[in-house]
Scaffold this motif. Sequence first.
Motif, PDB file in Angstrom:
ATOM      1  N   ARG A  63       4.068 -12.058  -2.007  1.00 19.16           N
ATOM      2  CA  ARG A  63       3.579 -11.939  -3.371  1.00 19.16           C
ATOM      3  C   ARG A  63       2.880 -10.594  -3.601  1.00 19.16           C
ATOM      4  NH1 ARG A  63       0.785 -17.936  -4.066  1.00 19.16           N
ATOM      5  NH2 ARG A  63       2.684 -19.178  -3.696  1.00 19.16           N
ATOM      6  N   LEU A  64       2.095 -10.194  -2.613  1.00 19.36           N
ATOM      7  CA  LEU A  64       1.404  -8.907  -2.741  1.00 19.36           C
ATOM      8  C   LEU A  64       2.395  -7.759  -2.792  1.00 19.36           C
ATOM      9  CD1 LEU A  64      -1.624  -9.426  -0.307  1.00 19.36           C
ATOM     10  CD2 LEU A  64      -1.695  -9.289  -2.804  1.00 19.36           C
ATOM     11  N   GLN A  65       3.447  -7.851  -2.001  1.00 21.39           N
ATOM     12  CA  GLN A  65       4.467  -6.805  -2.026  1.00 21.39           C
ATOM     13  C   GLN A  65       5.132  -6.696  -3.393  1.00 21.39           C
ATOM     14  OE1 GLN A  65       7.276  -7.309   1.230  1.00 21.39           O
ATOM     15  NE2 GLN A  65       6.477  -5.434   2.162  1.00 21.39           N
ATOM     16  N   LEU A  66       5.447  -7.852  -3.968  1.00 21.90           N
ATOM     17  CA  LEU A  66       6.081  -7.870  -5.283  1.00 21.90           C
ATOM     18  C   LEU A  66       5.151  -7.293  -6.348  1.00 21.90           C
ATOM     19  CD1 LEU A  66       8.602  -8.732  -6.852  1.00 21.90           C
ATOM     20  CD2 LEU A  66       7.513 -10.970  -7.215  1.00 21.90           C
ATOM     21  N   ALA A  67       3.882  -7.655  -6.286  1.00 20.47           N
ATOM     22  CA  ALA A  67       2.904  -7.128  -7.243  1.00 20.47           C
ATOM     23  C   ALA A  67       2.742  -5.621  -7.079  1.00 20.47           C
ATOM     24  CB  ALA A  67       1.564  -7.827  -7.053  1.00 20.47           C
ATOM     25  N   ALA A  68       2.736  -5.143  -5.842  1.00 19.10           N
ATOM     26  CA  ALA A  68       2.601  -3.713  -5.580  1.00 19.10           C
ATOM     27  C   ALA A  68       3.800  -2.934  -6.125  1.00 19.10           C
ATOM     28  CB  ALA A  68       2.447  -3.467  -4.082  1.00 19.10           C
ATOM     29  N   CYS A  69       4.993  -3.513  -5.966  1.00 20.41           N
ATOM     30  CA  CYS A  69       6.199  -2.863  -6.496  1.00 20.41           C
ATOM     31  C   CYS A  69       6.127  -2.737  -8.020  1.00 20.41           C
ATOM     32  CB  CYS A  69       7.449  -3.651  -6.100  1.00 20.41           C
ATOM     33  SG  CYS A  69       7.885  -3.522  -4.365  1.00 20.41           S
ATOM     34  N   GLY A  70       5.668  -3.829  -8.685  1.00 23.61           N
ATOM     35  CA  GLY A  70       5.558  -3.790 -10.137  1.00 23.61           C
ATOM     36  C   GLY A  70       4.538  -2.770 -10.611  1.00 23.61           C
ATOM     37  N   LEU A  71       3.392  -2.730  -9.938  1.00 27.64           N
ATOM     38  CA  LEU A  71       2.351  -1.780 -10.309  1.00 27.64           C
ATOM     39  C   LEU A  71       2.804  -0.345 -10.055  1.00 27.64           C
ATOM     40  CD1 LEU A  71      -0.481  -1.259 -11.337  1.00 27.64           C
ATOM     41  CD2 LEU A  71      -1.353  -1.633  -9.009  1.00 27.64           C
TER      42      LEU A  71
ATOM     43  N   MET B  45       0.824  -1.209   0.000  1.00 27.49           N
ATOM     44  CA  MET B  45       0.000   0.000   0.000  1.00 27.49           C
ATOM     45  C   MET B  45       0.860   1.262   0.000  1.00 27.49           C
ATOM     46  SD  MET B  45      -2.805   1.373   2.769  1.00 27.49           S
ATOM     47  CE  MET B  45      -4.060   0.190   2.348  1.00 27.49           C
ATOM     48  N   CYS B  46       1.938   1.265   0.772  1.00 24.84           N
ATOM     49  CA  CYS B  46       2.787   2.461   0.885  1.00 24.84           C
ATOM     50  C   CYS B  46       3.366   2.846  -0.471  1.00 24.84           C
ATOM     51  CB  CYS B  46       3.909   2.220   1.888  1.00 24.84           C
ATOM     52  SG  CYS B  46       3.337   1.899   3.570  1.00 24.84           S
ATOM     53  N   LEU B  47       3.921   1.847  -1.183  1.00 27.60           N
ATOM     54  CA  LEU B  47       4.522   2.120  -2.486  1.00 27.60           C
ATOM     55  C   LEU B  47       3.475   2.547  -3.508  1.00 27.60           C
ATOM     56  CD1 LEU B  47       7.170  -0.726  -2.830  1.00 27.60           C
ATOM     57  CD2 LEU B  47       7.600   1.718  -2.552  1.00 27.60           C
ATOM     58  N   LEU B  48       2.300   1.914  -3.474  1.00 32.38           N
ATOM     59  CA  LEU B  48       1.242   2.276  -4.416  1.00 32.38           C
ATOM     60  C   LEU B  48       0.763   3.708  -4.187  1.00 32.38           C
ATOM     61  CD1 LEU B  48      -0.971  -0.935  -4.721  1.00 32.38           C
ATOM     62  CD2 LEU B  48       0.403   0.167  -6.494  1.00 32.38           C
ATOM     63  N   LEU B  49       0.596   4.088  -2.934  1.00 33.26           N
ATOM     64  CA  LEU B  49       0.182   5.460  -2.637  1.00 33.26           C
ATOM     65  C   LEU B  49       1.270   6.452  -3.037  1.00 33.26           C
ATOM     66  CD1 LEU B  49      -1.649   5.170   0.809  1.00 33.26           C
ATOM     67  CD2 LEU B  49      -2.630   5.887  -1.374  1.00 33.26           C
ATOM     68  N   ALA B  50       2.524   6.106  -2.788  1.00 33.29           N
ATOM     69  CA  ALA B  50       3.623   6.992  -3.183  1.00 33.29           C
ATOM     70  C   ALA B  50       3.647   7.177  -4.694  1.00 33.29           C
ATOM     71  CB  ALA B  50       4.955   6.428  -2.694  1.00 33.29           C
ATOM     72  N   ALA B  51       3.493   6.098  -5.450  1.00 33.25           N
ATOM     73  CA  ALA B  51       3.506   6.171  -6.909  1.00 33.25           C
ATOM     74  C   ALA B  51       2.295   6.934  -7.441  1.00 33.25           C
ATOM     75  CB  ALA B  51       3.533   4.769  -7.509  1.00 33.25           C
ATOM     76  N   THR B  52       1.137   6.719  -6.823  1.00 33.53           N
ATOM     77  CA  THR B  52      -0.081   7.419  -7.243  1.00 33.53           C
ATOM     78  C   THR B  52       0.050   8.923  -7.012  1.00 33.53           C
ATOM     79  OG1 THR B  52      -1.419   5.461  -6.744  1.00 33.53           O
ATOM     80  CG2 THR B  52      -2.572   7.563  -6.929  1.00 33.53           C
ATOM     81  N   PHE B  53       0.563   9.299  -5.844  1.00 34.40           N
ATOM     82  CA  PHE B  53       0.766  10.711  -5.545  1.00 34.40           C
ATOM     83  C   PHE B  53       1.816  11.308  -6.491  1.00 34.40           C
ATOM     84  CE2 PHE B  53      -1.012  12.030  -1.235  1.00 34.40           C
ATOM     85  CZ  PHE B  53      -2.075  11.136  -1.314  1.00 34.40           C
ATOM     86  N   PHE B  54       2.871  10.561  -6.766  1.00 32.99           N
ATOM     87  CA  PHE B  54       3.906  11.003  -7.702  1.00 32.99           C
ATOM     88  C   PHE B  54       3.282  11.311  -9.066  1.00 32.99           C
ATOM     89  CE2 PHE B  54       6.825  10.105 -11.153  1.00 32.99           C
ATOM     90  CZ  PHE B  54       8.005  10.736 -10.768  1.00 32.99           C
ATOM     91  N   ALA B  55       2.468  10.386  -9.573  1.00 31.97           N
ATOM     92  CA  ALA B  55       1.836  10.575 -10.878  1.00 31.97           C
ATOM     93  C   ALA B  55       0.891  11.770 -10.868  1.00 31.97           C
ATOM     94  CB  ALA B  55       1.081   9.302 -11.273  1.00 31.97           C
TER      95      ALA B  55
END
Length: 536
Positions: free
Chosen positions: A63-71, A1-11
């Motif tokens: 697995r979820l962490q790896l998928a989140a990193c890729g997304l 979740m942390c990485l996804l939120l960071a990437a979403t905010f970045f975009a």
Amino acid sequence: MCLLLAATFFAASLTPSLMPRGPIVQGALAGSVAIIGYGIGHLLRWIWLFLDIPQPFKAWHSRLQLAACGLALLIVVASLWKSADWQNATRTAMDLPPVPTAYPLTIISVAVLVFGAIWLLALAFQFVLNFARRRLDPLFPRRVSAFLGFCLAAWLFWAIGDGRLVRNGLELANSAFRAADAFIEPTQAPPTDPMATGSAASLVSWEHLGKWGRDYVSRTPSRDEIAEFAGPSAIKPIRVYVGLRAGATPEERATIALEELKRAGGFERSALVVMVPVGTGWMDPGGQDTMEFMLGGDVATVAVQYSYLKGALSVLSDTEVGEEQSRLLFKAVYDHWTRLPKENRPKLYVHGLSQGAQISQSTIPFFDLLADPIHGALWVGSPFFSPVWRQVRNGRRPESPAWLPKYGNGSLIRSTNQKINADQFDAPWGPIRIVFLNYGSDPIVAFSYATGYQEPDWRKEPRAFDVPSELRWTPIVTMLQVALDTAFSLSIPGYGHYYIAEDYIDAWASVLDPPGWDAKRSAELKELFKRRAPAF
């Protein structure tokens, strides 16, 4: 979740805003916003653990962490690829040529550096929090000690930042600007006209005018310049200015300004304008000169400096001083004006740009003026916290947009921008004419803390022509985008916070109602000012 939120905010930070941004600035914003998204993710995770809620899908955690990193990586790459189009959307709204690239490598490099710097600061905060919590654990339950530790760490960081960095920074900036204000350009000489402020006969010495006071007085248009537009009846306008060094207190400076205005014959002109400068004391030539040409020079203006600091720095430290100075100056001028015979006194107006507009609005005693009202006001680029502008915007008629509000029947207050004339109302003007000149793309006018959690009204349709249609609202991110835009709002003439002379002209005409004024005269004066030097 942390990485996804960071990437979403970045975009989201790369999407269009009110002002175009260069790659370094964009990278700094993207890194700052990404760390906020990352922090929100950690906060949500901390709350989840704090409440002892079971963690679902625990077996799939890796697995979820790896998928989140890729997304997250996909979101970052896609947004960088799209960044040039988003920047060009803002540039197109301002009639600027498109850029071929947004320099994505520069953006991501700067973003990583900023992200890392803030991350290190967060680690330092975490260290202090854990240290405090360990000391409190023997005394309180675990949750209570964690909460108290957080409060102590937050207080410590705030005390250091506000008490040391901000205060010392403001003192250093004030000293630097004070020194710059005292410096006299070798090419600047005191006026030889004894009636001019700063002359040998003036109540204000040339040295005590300050940097922008000397610039303001030196730039007074000559009678011959104005006569080319207004005809042989033109006269030289009166400009009275009192610098900070001219008096020890706001009361003393207001008294000096009044006496200097009387000495120069300001109350014998057909119009008198009480103006509040911006923080440094600067007076916008675009707003001042246009009004003087329009009235054939038959006008006097009086202003008093209240700060050495620029923009936001002045707001942080000198707002109360500015309000006190403005209140005392207006009271001194108004009290003397009301004692003059009505048939032999000038029409009285107030004017301010940016912080000057906000301070002017905050200090005019509207109810005290009802018995003997002034004739009007022109407030330009009113910051979002300006009291009268806020009331007009929030109390506007439902069919009007927030960036160009219609208030009441338009007989007292009207708003205008680069393309809409303030006289486009059904009701005729009353005895007082108040005009707001604001650009739709001005982030200093549009900013609001509420943008962090709700869509701003200025983003809704119909939208101002200089706001890109591609601009989307994202919680927190849009607020930070507009906040950053304020720092670069003076970069493009005719947009943002850079108000140009041509747009002042119709606004002043609505306020002043000069005899014989029409669209032809307006066009002639606009053409004249297109050929003159820019304000800055």
